[in-house]
Motif scaffolding. Structure first.
Motif, PDB file in Angstrom:
ATOM      1  N   ARG A  61      94.417 108.816  44.622  1.00  0.00           N
ATOM      2  CA  ARG A  61      95.166 108.287  45.768  1.00  0.00           C
ATOM      3  C   ARG A  61      96.314 109.223  46.137  1.00  0.00           C
ATOM      4  O   ARG A  61      96.640 109.390  47.299  1.00  0.00           O
ATOM      5  N   ARG A  62      96.921 109.827  45.140  1.00  0.00           N
ATOM      6  CA  ARG A  62      98.054 110.734  45.358  1.00  0.00           C
ATOM      7  C   ARG A  62      97.576 112.106  45.836  1.00  0.00           C
ATOM      8  O   ARG A  62      98.170 112.718  46.710  1.00  0.00           O
ATOM      9  N   ASP A  63      96.503 112.600  45.218  1.00  0.00           N
ATOM     10  CA  ASP A  63      95.963 113.918  45.547  1.00  0.00           C
ATOM     11  C   ASP A  63      94.446 113.818  45.404  1.00  0.00           C
ATOM     12  O   ASP A  63      93.938 113.715  44.295  1.00  0.00           O
ATOM     13  N   ALA A  82      88.768 101.127  51.432  1.00  0.00           N
ATOM     14  CA  ALA A  82      89.415  99.857  51.101  1.00  0.00           C
ATOM     15  C   ALA A  82      88.715  98.643  51.706  1.00  0.00           C
ATOM     16  O   ALA A  82      89.152  97.521  51.494  1.00  0.00           O
ATOM     17  N   ASP A  83      87.629  98.847  52.428  1.00  0.00           N
ATOM     18  CA  ASP A  83      86.918  97.753  53.082  1.00  0.00           C
ATOM     19  C   ASP A  83      86.378  96.767  52.045  1.00  0.00           C
ATOM     20  O   ASP A  83      85.540  97.127  51.214  1.00  0.00           O
ATOM     21  N   GLY A 130      86.624  91.955  42.850  1.00  0.00           N
ATOM     22  CA  GLY A 130      87.890  91.764  43.558  1.00  0.00           C
ATOM     23  C   GLY A 130      88.228  92.876  44.523  1.00  0.00           C
ATOM     24  O   GLY A 130      87.487  93.828  44.704  1.00  0.00           O
ATOM     25  N   THR A 131      89.378  92.747  45.144  1.00  0.00           N
ATOM     26  CA  THR A 131      89.824  93.763  46.095  1.00  0.00           C
ATOM     27  C   THR A 131      90.755  94.765  45.443  1.00  0.00           C
ATOM     28  O   THR A 131      91.244  95.670  46.108  1.00  0.00           O
ATOM     29  N   PHE A 152      85.529 105.274  46.029  1.00  0.00           N
ATOM     30  CA  PHE A 152      85.786 106.569  46.643  1.00  0.00           C
ATOM     31  C   PHE A 152      84.484 107.198  47.109  1.00  0.00           C
ATOM     32  O   PHE A 152      83.493 107.206  46.379  1.00  0.00           O
ATOM     33  N   ARG A 153      84.501 107.726  48.328  1.00  0.00           N
ATOM     34  CA  ARG A 153      83.404 108.539  48.862  1.00  0.00           C
ATOM     35  C   ARG A 153      83.765 109.999  48.567  1.00  0.00           C
ATOM     36  O   ARG A 153      84.874 110.440  48.844  1.00  0.00           O
TER      37      ARG A 153
END
Length: 166
Positions: A78-80, A114-115, A126-127, A132-133
């Motif tokens: 998420r950061r890099d 995030a869908d 859960g959400t 990741f693609r």
């Protein structure tokens, strides 16, 4: 988008890689399907590398990986989003090194999705789970042929090249 991600250059989906390098993509897919567990390399906040076990899947012309909620590899991505993936194979017969299937290495960027509906379709709980693609910048297959080390490599925007070393 992070500065690092914006400097990465052109990316390709798995399907685009397959269209550009079908023979290498077929080998890569075979190795990835044959071995459930792969090694994912990410970058920690301080820039040092982190390796984690990961599983991948193919769907709709894309390469995907997921992560449990609050996993450090997800925080890294998420950061890099820069990442590398390594697929190992069984050791070759010592008397026949050419029997080795080889190692596969992929590099690129992991784009978080995030869908909630898509997360659920992958069976992620859960959400809070992460999906990741993987977008590719390069793929390399390393193996032994006779007395030579052979590396078949693809890079987005460059194409396929083969290197041989004695």
């Amino acid at each position: 988008m992070s500065v690092a991600a914006s400097m990465m250059g052109p990316m390709a989906s798995w399907n685009e890689f397959d269209e550009q390098a079908p023979e290498l993509a077929a080998v890569a897919r075979r190795l990835m399907d044959a071995y459930t567990h792969k090694v994912l390399a990410t970058l920690r906040k301080d820039g040092s590398p982190r390796v984690s076990g990961v599983e991948t899947s193919f769907r709709d012309g894309e390469l995907w990986t997921g992560s449990m909620p609050r996993a450090v590899k997800a925080a890294d991505l998420r950061r890099d989003p820069r990442m590398a993936l390594h697929v190992t194979s069984r050791d070759p017969d010592r008397d026949d090194p050419s029997s080795w299937e080889g190692d596969l290495k992929l590099a690129g960027r992991a784009v978080e999705i995030a869908d909630a509906e898509l997360l659920a379709s992958f069976g992620l709980p859960g959400t809070d789970s992460h999906l990741f693609r993987i977008e590719l910048t390069e793929v390399a297959w390393t193996r032994v042929s006779g007395d030579e080390l052979v590396i078949t490599a693809w890079r987005e925007g460059v194409g396929v090249r083969e290197f041989r070393r004695d």
